[in-house]
Design a protein around this motif. Structure first.
Motif, PDB file in Angstrom:
ATOM      1  N   LYS A 232      -4.583   6.845  -4.194  1.00 37.29           N
ATOM      2  CA  LYS A 232      -3.132   7.000  -4.172  1.00 37.29           C
ATOM      3  C   LYS A 232      -2.562   6.917  -5.591  1.00 37.29           C
ATOM      4  CE  LYS A 232       0.979   7.167  -2.224  1.00 37.29           C
ATOM      5  NZ  LYS A 232       1.474   8.390  -1.562  1.00 37.29           N
TER       6      LYS A 232
ATOM      7  N   GLU B  66       7.362   1.619  -2.505  1.00 34.30           N
ATOM      8  CA  GLU B  66       7.421   3.084  -2.462  1.00 34.30           C
ATOM      9  C   GLU B  66       8.875   3.542  -2.324  1.00 34.30           C
ATOM     10  OE1 GLU B  66       5.472   6.864  -0.015  1.00 34.30           O
ATOM     11  OE2 GLU B  66       5.231   4.827   0.747  1.00 34.30           O
TER      12      GLU B  66
ATOM     13  N   GLU C 103      -3.289  10.133  -7.421  1.00 27.62           N
ATOM     14  CA  GLU C 103      -2.394  11.184  -6.932  1.00 27.62           C
ATOM     15  C   GLU C 103      -1.005  11.059  -7.576  1.00 27.62           C
ATOM     16  OE1 GLU C 103      -0.196  12.375  -2.734  1.00 27.62           O
ATOM     17  OE2 GLU C 103      -2.073  11.233  -2.683  1.00 27.62           O
TER      18      GLU C 103
END
Length: 339
Positions: free
Chosen positions: A301, A276, A304
């Protein structure tokens, strides 16, 4: 006849002639030249030309004997110098030997323009024990053996000395550590080999203290990350991974390989956190971030994140989502998402 014998017999001959003439004519004879008169026994006047001839002949023989001796001495000295030159060429040193005879000057001029290499698979023998030893040590160096013999002084700038230094790197791990502490003193290939050896043999703690001293290439970076993967408790922190991959100009395939390397050794949260952070700093690492999320089934996730990108981006991952939504199970390894 030797010079000594010639001198002895010549003196005896002069004495005999003097004695004979004196016995026949013991009187004197006077010679006057420019008002200068000289009176000597007749026998002396007879042997004077012999004495002059004797002195001249002896001088002549001494001159040429000395000349011959000096020439012989020059040749002998040049023969010794040739051996010194050969030793210098074998050890890849600059040869500063001087020669007195033309033949040896020509010979060494030729030798100076030829590369001296010791053949690996042949037996080398000469009558010169020192050259035999030098060749034996050169063979050891070329075969990867670190030679510590100080009797052969290698030129630090020569290929032979460089190879021996690499041999030392591979023979002494503590020396590798010293190299990485002061890398400015060594060439890039020496530093690289020292680094790879330290990564292979030393603890991750030691590696973390040293790797920042050197400029990594992709092979070195890969070995460092492999070491980190094997020691997740002492792994390199996210900020350092970002810094290293930036410096190495990783592309998306490099980041995918990194994700595969770390996925089985890092805790899921740690791995997700790493990629990330990477995706926020380096755009081409985003695909690897999606890969990690898919590995841990973080579908929501992924949805999204995909919504933040145009529909034409990350088609392989969008296809995976669609397949999962339709109840079909495929792994990323089954899809060609890598270009």
């Amino acid at each position: 006849m030797g010079l000594k014998k010639y001198i002895v017999f010549s003196i005896l001959l002069i004495i005999l002639i003097f004695g004979y003439v004196f016995s026949v004519e013991p009187g004197e004879y006077k010679i006057t030249v420019l008002d200068i008169s000289l009176t000597l026994p007749v026998a002396v006047w007879v042997i004077l030309p012999l004495i002059v001839l004797f002195i001249g002949s002896v001088s002549h023989m001494v001159y040429y004997s000395l000349k011959s001796y000096l020439k012989y001495r020059s040749i002998t000295k040049d023969e010794e110098n040739v051996m010194q030159s050969i030793k210098a060429y074998l050890l890849q040193k600059g040869d500063k030997t001087t020669f007195k005879t033309k033949a040896f000057k020509d010979l060494t001029n030729i030798l100076s323009q030829v590369n001296f290499e010791v053949k690996k698979d042949t037996t080398f023998t000469t009558s010169n024990d020192e050259i035999n030893k030098i060749v034996s040590l050169i063979k050891d160096i070329n075969n990867g053996v670190y030679v510590q013999d100080k009797t052969i002084k290698l030129d630090p700038t020569s290929k032979l000395a460089h190879q021996n230094l690499l041999n030392k790197i591979n023979a002494e791990i503590d020396f590798c550590v010293e190299v990485l502490k002061k890398p400015m003193n060594y060439s890039s290939d020496v530093i690289k080999q020292a680094f790879l050896n330290v990564v292979e043999e030393k603890s991750m703690t030691t590696v973390k203290k040293l790797y920042e001293n050197v400029t990594l290439d992709k092979e070195m970076g890969k070995k460092l990350f492999e070491k980190s993967a094997k020691n997740p408790d002492f792994a390199i922190i996210n900020e350092e991974v970002i810094k290293i991959t930036k410096n190495l100009e990783y592309d998306k395939n490099d980041f995918l390989d990194l994700a595969k390397l770390f996925k089985d050794s890092f805790q899921p949260d740690d791995l997700i956190s790493l990629f990330e952070d990477l995706s926020k700093e380096i755009e081409c690492s985003t695909e690897a971030y999606f890969y990690v999320l898919f590995e841990f089934e973080m579908i929501d996730k992924i949805r999204e994140l995909l919504n933040t990108y145009p529909d034409e981006d990350f088609l392989a991952f969008r296809a995976m989502i669609d397949l999962k939504d339709s109840g079909k199970q495929y792994s990323l390894e089954n899809l060609c998402y890598r270009s």
